[in-house]
Design a protein around this motif. Structure first.
Motif, mmCIF file in Angstrom:
data_model
loop_
_atom_site.group_PDB
_atom_site.id
_atom_site.type_symbol
_atom_site.label_atom_id
_atom_site.label_comp_id
_atom_site.label_asym_id
_atom_site.label_seq_id
_atom_site.Cartn_x
_atom_site.Cartn_y
_atom_site.Cartn_z
ATOM 1 N N ALA A 115 43.236 61.939 69.440
ATOM 2 C CA ALA A 115 42.585 63.223 69.166
ATOM 3 C C ALA A 115 42.196 63.905 70.469
ATOM 4 O O ALA A 115 41.648 63.267 71.375
ATOM 5 C CB ALA A 115 41.358 63.009 68.295
ATOM 6 N N GLY A 116 42.488 65.177 70.567
ATOM 7 C CA GLY A 116 42.134 65.910 71.773
ATOM 8 C C GLY A 116 42.328 67.401 71.586
ATOM 9 O O GLY A 116 43.062 67.834 70.696
ATOM 10 N N ILE A 117 41.640 68.174 72.411
ATOM 11 C CA ILE A 117 41.768 69.627 72.371
ATOM 12 C C ILE A 117 42.018 70.138 73.785
ATOM 13 O O ILE A 117 41.747 69.455 74.769
ATOM 14 C CB ILE A 117 40.522 70.311 71.765
ATOM 15 N N SER A 118 42.524 71.349 73.873
ATOM 16 C CA SER A 118 42.899 71.919 75.161
ATOM 17 C C SER A 118 41.816 72.848 75.686
ATOM 18 O O SER A 118 40.872 73.217 74.978
ATOM 19 C CB SER A 118 44.214 72.682 75.025
ATOM 20 N N LEU B 160 38.881 72.345 83.220
ATOM 21 C CA LEU B 160 38.150 71.574 82.222
ATOM 22 C C LEU B 160 39.035 70.509 81.595
ATOM 23 O O LEU B 160 38.618 69.351 81.424
ATOM 24 C CB LEU B 160 37.583 72.522 81.156
ATOM 25 N N TYR B 161 40.248 70.862 81.256
ATOM 26 C CA TYR B 161 41.159 69.887 80.647
ATOM 27 C C TYR B 161 41.454 68.743 81.615
ATOM 28 O O TYR B 161 41.421 67.572 81.230
ATOM 29 C CB TYR B 161 42.458 70.581 80.227
ATOM 30 N N CYS B 162 41.731 69.078 82.888
ATOM 31 C CA CYS B 162 41.986 68.036 83.881
ATOM 32 C C CYS B 162 40.770 67.123 84.020
ATOM 33 O O CYS B 162 40.914 65.892 84.125
ATOM 34 C CB CYS B 162 42.321 68.659 85.227
ATOM 35 N N ALA B 163 39.585 67.705 84.044
ATOM 36 C CA ALA B 163 38.371 66.905 84.167
ATOM 37 C C ALA B 163 38.228 65.946 82.992
ATOM 38 O O ALA B 163 37.867 64.774 83.163
ATOM 39 C CB ALA B 163 37.150 67.820 84.256
ATOM 40 N N SER B 164 38.539 66.431 81.794
ATOM 41 C CA SER B 164 38.393 65.572 80.611
ATOM 42 C C SER B 164 39.392 64.422 80.636
ATOM 43 O O SER B 164 39.050 63.276 80.299
ATOM 44 C CB SER B 164 38.536 66.396 79.322
ATOM 45 N N ARG C 93 31.938 71.188 74.353
ATOM 46 C CA ARG C 93 32.823 71.012 73.200
ATOM 47 C C ARG C 93 34.048 70.170 73.568
ATOM 48 O O ARG C 93 34.391 69.212 72.863
ATOM 49 C CB ARG C 93 33.269 72.384 72.675
ATOM 50 N N VAL C 94 34.696 70.499 74.672
ATOM 51 C CA VAL C 94 35.923 69.795 75.047
ATOM 52 C C VAL C 94 35.623 68.360 75.464
ATOM 53 O O VAL C 94 36.315 67.417 75.058
ATOM 54 C CB VAL C 94 36.657 70.556 76.167
ATOM 55 N N LEU C 95 34.590 68.156 76.256
ATOM 56 C CA LEU C 95 34.256 66.800 76.680
ATOM 57 C C LEU C 95 33.799 65.948 75.499
ATOM 58 O O LEU C 95 34.054 64.738 75.460
ATOM 59 C CB LEU C 95 33.179 66.835 77.766
ATOM 60 N N ASP C 96 33.154 66.565 74.526
ATOM 61 C CA ASP C 96 32.700 65.817 73.351
ATOM 62 C C ASP C 96 33.874 65.263 72.564
ATOM 63 O O ASP C 96 33.839 64.131 72.061
ATOM 64 C CB ASP C 96 31.841 66.716 72.458
ATOM 65 N N VAL C 97 34.945 66.049 72.444
ATOM 66 C CA VAL C 97 36.142 65.581 71.730
ATOM 67 C C VAL C 97 36.974 64.647 72.606
ATOM 68 O O VAL C 97 37.305 63.523 72.219
ATOM 69 C CB VAL C 97 37.002 66.772 71.259
ATOM 70 N N GLY D 52 34.502 61.452 72.353
ATOM 71 C CA GLY D 52 35.206 61.071 71.133
ATOM 72 C C GLY D 52 35.936 59.755 71.276
ATOM 73 O O GLY D 52 35.984 58.939 70.353
ATOM 74 N N VAL D 53 36.532 59.526 72.458
ATOM 75 C CA VAL D 53 37.211 58.256 72.726
ATOM 76 C C VAL D 53 36.194 57.114 72.726
ATOM 77 O O VAL D 53 36.415 56.055 72.119
ATOM 78 C CB VAL D 53 37.962 58.310 74.068
ATOM 79 N N ALA D 54 35.077 57.321 73.403
ATOM 80 C CA ALA D 54 34.038 56.285 73.449
ATOM 81 C C ALA D 54 33.460 56.026 72.061
ATOM 82 O O ALA D 54 33.244 54.872 71.662
ATOM 83 C CB ALA D 54 32.931 56.718 74.414
#
Length: 247
Positions: free
Chosen positions: A79-82, A142-146, A97-101, A105-107
């Motif tokens: 599961a992931g978002i862009s 943001l995506y790269c950071a996540s 929002r992005v880091l939460d997913v 979300g992985v953790a």
């Protein structure tokens, strides 16, 4: 392809794209699959409506899967978002929002799966990272950071869980030809030209397929890969390691 016979796999984001391809591949290998997704209907397996941002939703889905099939052996965190833009482009709410997913979300899902994985004879977690974890991509701060966080989290989890016999790895795809990427392309001024540009930046000259990513996941979750943990497997058309002359 029966090396997963009798094993049970939980796949977040399994309703579409890479997650659905993983569900098909693992099912073909003999695994019984649970599709943990906001819309699980698109994946071949037990549909379990799940929001990875909600701990209760994740816990309930994992419990339901274990009760249905007698346990959980494999967790695929797909599961992931862009997110698009420079570091200035996304406000604090979008970062949360992005880091939460993509990260928490992985953790969250891994935490819910661990009580069941500890009872398995061949437990394994595979996280979906990205080439973006280690390559600076334009307007993807943001995506790269996540995904960088997913890469680091994978290594830390592998170190923490190796004593329990639980393997943890990640797969780092390049740009994959999925409905998600198609939606991103649709927002550009010239989707066809942008798709061609994305294909050209991979040394193979084409986008990665979801099935190719799923094949890498299937390799890592197989009991025959029992000596493989704490590593990232690139499925990126050579993007991470090759530097070719300009065409």
């Amino acid at each position: 392809m029966t090396d997963l016979e009798g094993m049970v796999a939980a796949i977040t984001g399994g309703g579409s794209g890479i997650g659905a391809a993983c569900a098909r591949r693992l099912s073909a290998g003999g695994a019984r699959v649970g599709i943990l997704d906001l819309d699980p209907a698109g994946g071949p397996g037990l549909p379990l409506t799940t929001d990875v941002r909600d701990p209760a939703s994740v816990d309930d889905a994992m419990r339901a899967l274990a009760e249905a099939y007698g346990g959980v052996d494999i967790l695929v965190n797909s599961a992931g978002i862009s997110a698009v833009g420079t570091v200035e482009a996304n406000d604090d709410a979008e970062w949360s929002r992005v880091l939460d997913v993509n990260v928490t979300g992985v953790a969250r899902t891994s935490r819910a799966a661990l009580p069941y994985l500890r009872r398995s004879r061949s437990p394994v977690i595979v996280n979906l990272s990205s080439i973006a974890a280690t390559a600076g991509l334009v307007e993807r701060a943001l995506y790269c950071a996540s995904k960088g966080a997913v890469h680091a989290l994978t290594l830390a989890m592998a170190a923490d869980l190796v004593g329990d016999g639980i393997r943890v790895c990640c797969v780092a795809p390049g740009t994959v030809d999925t409905p998600w990427v198609a939606r991103l392309l649709a927002r550009t001024d010239d989707p066809d030209a942008e798709k061609a540009r994305l294909a050209a930046r991979q040394p193979t000259g084409r986008l990665v397929t979801a099935e190719e990513v799923a094949a890498a996941v299937a390799y890592l979750v197989s009991p025959s890969s029992g000596a493989t943990t704490g590593m990232s497997l690139a499925v990126d058309g050579g993007m991470s390691g090759l530097r070719l002359p300009s065409r």
